[in-house]
Write a protein that holds these residues in place. Sequence first.
Motif, mmCIF file in Angstrom:
data_model
loop_
_atom_site.group_PDB
_atom_site.id
_atom_site.type_symbol
_atom_site.label_atom_id
_atom_site.label_comp_id
_atom_site.label_asym_id
_atom_site.label_seq_id
_atom_site.Cartn_x
_atom_site.Cartn_y
_atom_site.Cartn_z
ATOM 1 N N VAL A 53 -31.204 93.762 -11.840
ATOM 2 C CA VAL A 53 -31.720 93.362 -10.527
ATOM 3 C C VAL A 53 -30.617 92.812 -9.617
ATOM 4 C CG1 VAL A 53 -34.091 92.977 -11.250
ATOM 5 C CG2 VAL A 53 -32.413 91.155 -11.587
ATOM 6 N N GLY A 54 -29.377 93.205 -9.876
ATOM 7 C CA GLY A 54 -28.291 92.837 -8.985
ATOM 8 C C GLY A 54 -27.903 91.378 -9.010
ATOM 9 N N LEU A 55 -27.995 90.745 -10.180
ATOM 10 C CA LEU A 55 -27.634 89.338 -10.315
ATOM 11 C C LEU A 55 -26.452 89.188 -11.265
ATOM 12 C CD1 LEU A 55 -31.167 87.691 -10.613
ATOM 13 C CD2 LEU A 55 -29.745 87.902 -8.567
ATOM 14 N N ALA A 56 -25.456 88.426 -10.829
ATOM 15 C CA ALA A 56 -24.288 88.150 -11.661
ATOM 16 C C ALA A 56 -24.443 86.795 -12.330
ATOM 17 C CB ALA A 56 -23.019 88.175 -10.820
ATOM 18 N N LEU A 57 -24.008 86.711 -13.579
ATOM 19 C CA LEU A 57 -23.999 85.459 -14.334
ATOM 20 C C LEU A 57 -22.555 85.044 -14.532
ATOM 21 C CD1 LEU A 57 -25.533 83.345 -16.102
ATOM 22 C CD2 LEU A 57 -25.306 84.960 -18.006
ATOM 23 N N THR A 58 -22.243 83.788 -14.222
ATOM 24 C CA THR A 58 -20.870 83.302 -14.376
ATOM 25 C C THR A 58 -20.848 81.997 -15.166
ATOM 26 O OG1 THR A 58 -20.774 81.879 -12.403
ATOM 27 C CG2 THR A 58 -20.371 84.236 -12.073
ATOM 28 N N GLY A 59 -19.721 81.716 -15.788
ATOM 29 C CA GLY A 59 -19.507 80.443 -16.469
ATOM 30 C C GLY A 59 -18.049 80.067 -16.369
ATOM 31 N N GLY A 60 -17.791 78.735 -16.335
ATOM 32 C CA GLY A 60 -16.405 78.361 -16.161
ATOM 33 C C GLY A 60 -16.068 76.942 -16.545
ATOM 34 N N TYR A 61 -14.957 76.493 -16.029
ATOM 35 C CA TYR A 61 -14.390 75.214 -16.423
ATOM 36 C C TYR A 61 -15.026 74.024 -15.687
ATOM 37 C CZ TYR A 61 -10.821 77.400 -19.296
ATOM 38 O OH TYR A 61 -10.177 78.094 -20.289
ATOM 39 N N ASP A 62 -15.997 74.284 -14.822
ATOM 40 C CA ASP A 62 -16.756 73.181 -14.216
ATOM 41 C C ASP A 62 -17.959 72.798 -15.069
ATOM 42 O OD1 ASP A 62 -18.392 75.350 -13.817
ATOM 43 O OD2 ASP A 62 -18.387 75.238 -11.626
ATOM 44 N N PHE A 63 -18.016 73.347 -16.305
ATOM 45 C CA PHE A 63 -19.045 73.063 -17.312
ATOM 46 C C PHE A 63 -20.382 73.711 -16.979
ATOM 47 C CE2 PHE A 63 -17.151 68.624 -18.627
ATOM 48 C CZ PHE A 63 -15.887 69.196 -18.707
ATOM 49 N N GLY A 64 -20.471 74.483 -15.900
ATOM 50 C CA GLY A 64 -21.744 75.038 -15.464
ATOM 51 C C GLY A 64 -21.768 76.556 -15.479
ATOM 52 N N ALA A 65 -23.013 77.078 -15.487
ATOM 53 C CA ALA A 65 -23.241 78.515 -15.327
ATOM 54 C C ALA A 65 -23.983 78.730 -14.017
ATOM 55 C CB ALA A 65 -24.044 79.064 -16.503
ATOM 56 N N ARG A 66 -23.727 79.874 -13.382
ATOM 57 C CA ARG A 66 -24.376 80.165 -12.106
ATOM 58 C C ARG A 66 -24.962 81.567 -12.127
ATOM 59 N NH1 ARG A 66 -20.851 77.331 -7.293
ATOM 60 N NH2 ARG A 66 -19.841 75.744 -8.570
ATOM 61 N N ILE A 67 -26.066 81.717 -11.418
ATOM 62 C CA ILE A 67 -26.632 83.031 -11.135
ATOM 63 C C ILE A 67 -26.391 83.297 -9.659
ATOM 64 C CG2 ILE A 67 -28.732 84.426 -11.037
ATOM 65 C CD1 ILE A 67 -29.796 82.825 -13.408
#
Length: 481
Positions: free
Chosen positions: A166-180
């Motif tokens: 559905v055109g959504l990217a999932l990210t994770g990183g060094y700010d301790f968080g994940a984003r959609i």
Amino acid sequence: MTVIGYNLVRQSNSHHKDSYSPQTDELSYNIIGNNARFVLLVLIMDNNQVVVKEEGKVKVRFVTNDPNIRVTEIAFGVPERIGRLGLSELVNHLRSEEDTTQHKPFDFLINGQFIRTTLDKHIKKAGLKEEDTITIEYVEAVTEPKREQENQHDDWIASVDGGSLVGLALTGGYDFGARIVDCSANTLITAVGHQAAIKSVAWTKAAKRSHLAFLTASLDQTIRYWHADADAKTVQPMCIFKAHQGSVESVASNPDGTRFASGGYDNKLRLWDLQNLPQPQPQQQPNKKSRKNGAIASSTNILEPSIITESLSTLEKHSQPITTIDWPTQFQLISGGMDKSIRLWDLETMSDTQTMMASTALHVVSYSIDSGLIASGHADHTIRLWDPRIRDGKFNIGSLLSHKNWVTSISWKPGSSTQLLSASHDGTVKLWDTRSKVPLFTIEKHTDKVLSCDWLSNPTDSSNPYIISGGADTKLKIYNN
């Protein structure tokens, strides 16, 4: 004696001449008829005199699998020193595209290999005979994306997954968080809970915006499982998996999202179940907004994720940290690590059925369902291609060289058996076709190391997915045409 230029002469009733520039490898045609004969005239300066020498021809036949760009398959002669751009212009004229603004760039292949030199040099290198009719396959060339959008994060982006439908990217990183993040670069949801950097993310369910599920693996030695609703913009941690004794570097879900695998700095590959998990439990938490008169603060129910400490299985064959996992089919799992090995696991017998050894440590492995090949990225700046079906032990069938630093991420294009993305500490993202030794294009938009890249589904055009990448410049980049 110096070659100063070429003229391409069209010999027909109109005796029309067209020009050819060796500097740009461009041809200019006005009319091409079925009875036209082409001769390349080489203009040579000898003792201040222009000497005209007729250049040889090669008999070719153009073929394509795309009916939208098909031209005549009748064989005819072309100049032997013609190159890719000249062939592209020729095909455009055969397509009767008189409006040059409608011309398409094409790529050309002989026996499955892209033409990247003049035709005579390619034929010689391939061991073909110029006297034979050469079949040239042509495809519409892939061009670098023209549009770029970005989403600013708070710290390094270590991992991206564009595998939603559905055109959504999932990210994770060094700010301790994940984003959609949606394909317009808008953050819809932020999931927080880890106590250290997130090293890897993976979708487990991503077919509906209102029913999403994903995994995050962290330097805090845990994996978290989340449910989310992109329409309501809500997220809930469902479960925390605790068993690793070191940073969890990679996580991958099986195709139906019922199990996942994790690996990290304890050298162990663990398999986990995502079915029949205990539900999060309500926990009383004081409400931060207490009354000014000092009355006892009200409380709200917060769902605490359940904790799982035992995995389904633990596979211990790697002798050094596991850095990458791919789970392409229900019954086969692939892992790679700093011990330079790529291991293929049979999940029915829970044993490694094949081991392929590289010369340097691995950062990433990616399996192509369409071709059956594995691509791996390494610290020596190299992408290596492997065919696990080969039985003589010579699994490494080729290498792709262009990056100037560690190769950190690789992703095969969905539905393609030949195209793959790569990212590197050199700050670039490259698109490759395994039939060519040079990348189709290089994106140089990041200002620091690129740590992850992937394809993101395009909700309006499934045949034209977006490219996404993230890294040390803290920006998620989204590219498309």
